[in-house]
Design an enzyme around this catalytic site. Structure first.
Site, PDB file in Angstrom:
ATOM      1  N   HIS A  82     -52.094   2.497  65.808  1.00 22.22           N
ATOM      2  CA  HIS A  82     -52.933   1.759  64.935  1.00 22.22           C
ATOM      3  C   HIS A  82     -54.361   2.486  64.225  1.00 22.22           C
ATOM      4  O   HIS A  82     -54.293   2.822  63.997  1.00 22.22           O
ATOM      5  CB  HIS A  82     -53.706   0.696  64.725  1.00 22.22           C
ATOM      6  CG  HIS A  82     -54.855   0.583  65.627  1.00 22.22           C
ATOM      7  ND1 HIS A  82     -54.386  -0.457  66.555  1.00 22.22           N
ATOM      8  CD2 HIS A  82     -55.359   0.684  65.435  1.00 22.22           C
ATOM      9  CE1 HIS A  82     -55.577  -0.893  67.523  1.00 22.22           C
ATOM     10  NE2 HIS A  82     -56.212  -0.133  66.753  1.00 22.22           N
ATOM     11  N   ASP A 112     -48.302  -0.724  70.732  1.00 24.03           N
ATOM     12  CA  ASP A 112     -50.028   0.012  69.913  1.00 24.03           C
ATOM     13  C   ASP A 112     -49.779   1.527  70.753  1.00 24.03           C
ATOM     14  O   ASP A 112     -51.352   0.957  71.307  1.00 24.03           O
ATOM     15  CB  ASP A 112     -50.308  -1.081  69.549  1.00 24.03           C
ATOM     16  CG  ASP A 112     -52.272  -0.393  69.089  1.00 24.03           C
ATOM     17  OD1 ASP A 112     -52.023  -0.117  68.116  1.00 24.03           O
ATOM     18  OD2 ASP A 112     -52.660  -1.219  68.953  1.00 24.03           O
ATOM     19  N   GLY A 207     -63.138   0.368  66.466  1.00 19.69           N
ATOM     20  CA  GLY A 207     -64.345   1.370  66.785  1.00 19.69           C
ATOM     21  C   GLY A 207     -63.841   1.375  68.414  1.00 19.69           C
ATOM     22  O   GLY A 207     -63.770   2.758  69.136  1.00 19.69           O
ATOM     23  N   ASN A 208     -64.267   0.601  68.884  1.00 19.36           N
ATOM     24  CA  ASN A 208     -63.526   0.271  70.708  1.00 19.36           C
ATOM     25  C   ASN A 208     -62.550   0.864  70.623  1.00 19.36           C
ATOM     26  O   ASN A 208     -61.270   0.603  72.167  1.00 19.36           O
ATOM     27  CB  ASN A 208     -64.301  -0.854  70.710  1.00 19.36           C
ATOM     28  CG  ASN A 208     -64.982  -0.976  71.372  1.00 19.36           C
ATOM     29  OD1 ASN A 208     -66.042  -1.684  71.150  1.00 19.36           O
ATOM     30  ND2 ASN A 208     -65.711  -0.558  72.535  1.00 19.36           N
ATOM     31  N   SER A 209     -61.454   0.551  69.937  1.00 14.64           N
ATOM     32  CA  SER A 209     -59.986   0.789  69.558  1.00 14.64           C
ATOM     33  C   SER A 209     -58.956   1.897  70.799  1.00 14.64           C
ATOM     34  O   SER A 209     -59.326   3.390  70.193  1.00 14.64           O
ATOM     35  CB  SER A 209     -59.311   0.610  68.674  1.00 14.64           C
ATOM     36  OG  SER A 209     -59.153  -0.778  67.816  1.00 14.64           O
ATOM     37  N   GLY A 264     -29.776  -6.776  77.299  1.00 12.24           N
ATOM     38  CA  GLY A 264     -29.121  -7.459  76.147  1.00 12.24           C
ATOM     39  C   GLY A 264     -28.830  -8.931  76.881  1.00 12.24           C
ATOM     40  O   GLY A 264     -28.116  -9.623  76.162  1.00 12.24           O
ATOM     41  N   VAL A 265     -30.111  -9.580  77.880  1.00 11.38           N
ATOM     42  CA  VAL A 265     -30.307 -10.560  77.914  1.00 11.38           C
ATOM     43  C   VAL A 265     -31.267 -11.695  77.647  1.00 11.38           C
ATOM     44  O   VAL A 265     -33.003 -11.094  77.670  1.00 11.38           O
ATOM     45  CB  VAL A 265     -30.357 -10.925  80.151  1.00 11.38           C
ATOM     46  CG1 VAL A 265     -31.109  -9.953  80.300  1.00 11.38           C
ATOM     47  CG2 VAL A 265     -29.958 -12.340  80.075  1.00 11.38           C
TER      48      VAL A 265
END
Length: 360
Positions: A82, A112, A207-209, A264-265
């Site tokens: 993001h 992310d 901003g820390n992201s 697929g489980v």
């Protein structure tokens, strides 16, 4: 190209450091990222039916990143998806305040995560002498109550440091509109991973992201994300565990995208089953709840009610263990599954497929 996607680095010294020493050790590996994009907006009069053309407005957002490696031509930086999403131009600012244009290597919106790159040829020798590849730790060894430090470009004011403790590990966050059945399915190994997070009371603000969550020996154990924090809630920050991110980062560097192996489980471990009121009468393994139609596992004899005990000889007693084993495989590879059916153990081989697209 010779690539070092996730390095043990040289920024950490042995033993525990105080917070100021941690900051001094890790700051050379932290980057401030600026995302500039141009968006079309309707003018004021067009809102009332008087016509008028849309106007282009430049939008700027900020975030953080971690220098995670380099190859022969590029410096590689991991951040949140993001932070770079929708960018027309990206720039990275290093510890010496020098700013360089960056490009996106690859993104993974499900987790992310993103990797951006700065050409080595554009970075001055003076800047290169001041920056460093981050030292990477082991997020699986984190203990609740352990001290951690968050470093990043909080609110766009420049690099800053906060400290706290690990409040919880393996924290799973579900959407507020999920009912019990959807929550159960979202906690299983299906068409995409279910991320888990490190919870900390170290302040993580916008901003820390994309910044670093580090231990007191200066090693990165998490990638901070302010996006998943809830408005009005204090003392609850979240970070993506570095062990969970390593395989994704490598794929983004090498291929620009993440191709996940699909089994697929729909399954549940003891904790998940208890959380949603399902009975549990087994000492080990994960319970098969449902088999997806036309999936790799549907071609075996494994049925709902069976217990998957191990994959490739590695025990699966939690969904986290199962997911981590599958993350080491690619579509087209074979795995060996040992399972229990009505009290009897059996082993079968499964040819993994690519995860089908998921509508969002």
């Amino acid at each position: 190209k010779a690539t070092t996607p996730v390095s043990t680095g040289s920024t950490a010294s042995s033993g525990s450091l105080d917070v100021s020493s941690v900051a001094e050790s890790v700051m050379p590996s932290i980057v401030s990222i600026t995302n500039k994009s141009v968006q079309e907006v309707q003018n004021y009069f067009s809102m009332f039916g008087y016509g008028g053309q849309a106007q282009e407005v430049e939008s700027t957002s900020v975030g953080s990143g971690i220098i995670i490696g380099k190859n022969d031509t590029e410096l590689l930086i991991v951040t949140n998806n993001h932070v770079v999403e929708g960018a027309d131009t990206l720039s990275a600012s290093f510890i010496d305040n020098s700013v360089y244009e960056a490009t996106i290597k690859g993104t993974d919106s499900d987790n992310d995560l993103a990797v951006i790159a700065v050409p080595l040829s554009s970075i001055s020798d003076d800047t290169m002498s001041q920056i460093a590849v981050a030292a990477v730790g082991d997020s699986d060894s984190l203990k609740v109550g352990e001290q951690v430090v968050a470093i990043g470009n909080a609110l766009g004011y420049g690099q800053s440091v906060t400290t706290g403790i690990v409040s919880a590990t393996d924290r799973t966050l579900s959407s507020s509109d999920s009912d019990d059945s959807n929550a159960l399915i979202s906690s299983t190994v299906t068409t995409k991973e279910t991320p888990t997070y490190i919870q900390t009371d170290a302040a993580i603000n916008p901003g820390n992201s994309g910044g670093a969550l580090v231990t007191t020996d200066g090693k990165v154990v998490g990638i901070n994300s302010a996006k998943i924090a809830k408005e009005g809630v204090e003392g609850m920050g979240f970070a993506i565990p570095i062990n969970q991110a390593k395989g994704i980062i490598s794929q983004l560097i090498d291929h620009g995208k993440v191709t996940r192996a699909y089994l697929g489980v729909y399954a549940a471990d003891k904790d998940i089953a208890a959380r949603y009121g399902y009975s549990w009468d087994h000492e080990k393994g994960v319970l098969v709840m449902k088999i997806a139609a036309r999936s790799p596992i549907s071609l075996t004899d494994i049925e709902p009610g069976d217990y998957i005990l191990s994959i490739d000889g590695k025990e699966c007693n939690t969904m986290k263990e199962m997911r981590e084993i599958l993350d080491t495989h690619k579509p087209g590879e074979k795995i060996s599954i040992t399972y229990e059916h009505k009290g009897r153990e059996a082993t079968t081989e499964v040819l993994l497929a690519a995860a089908p697209a998921v509508d969002k």
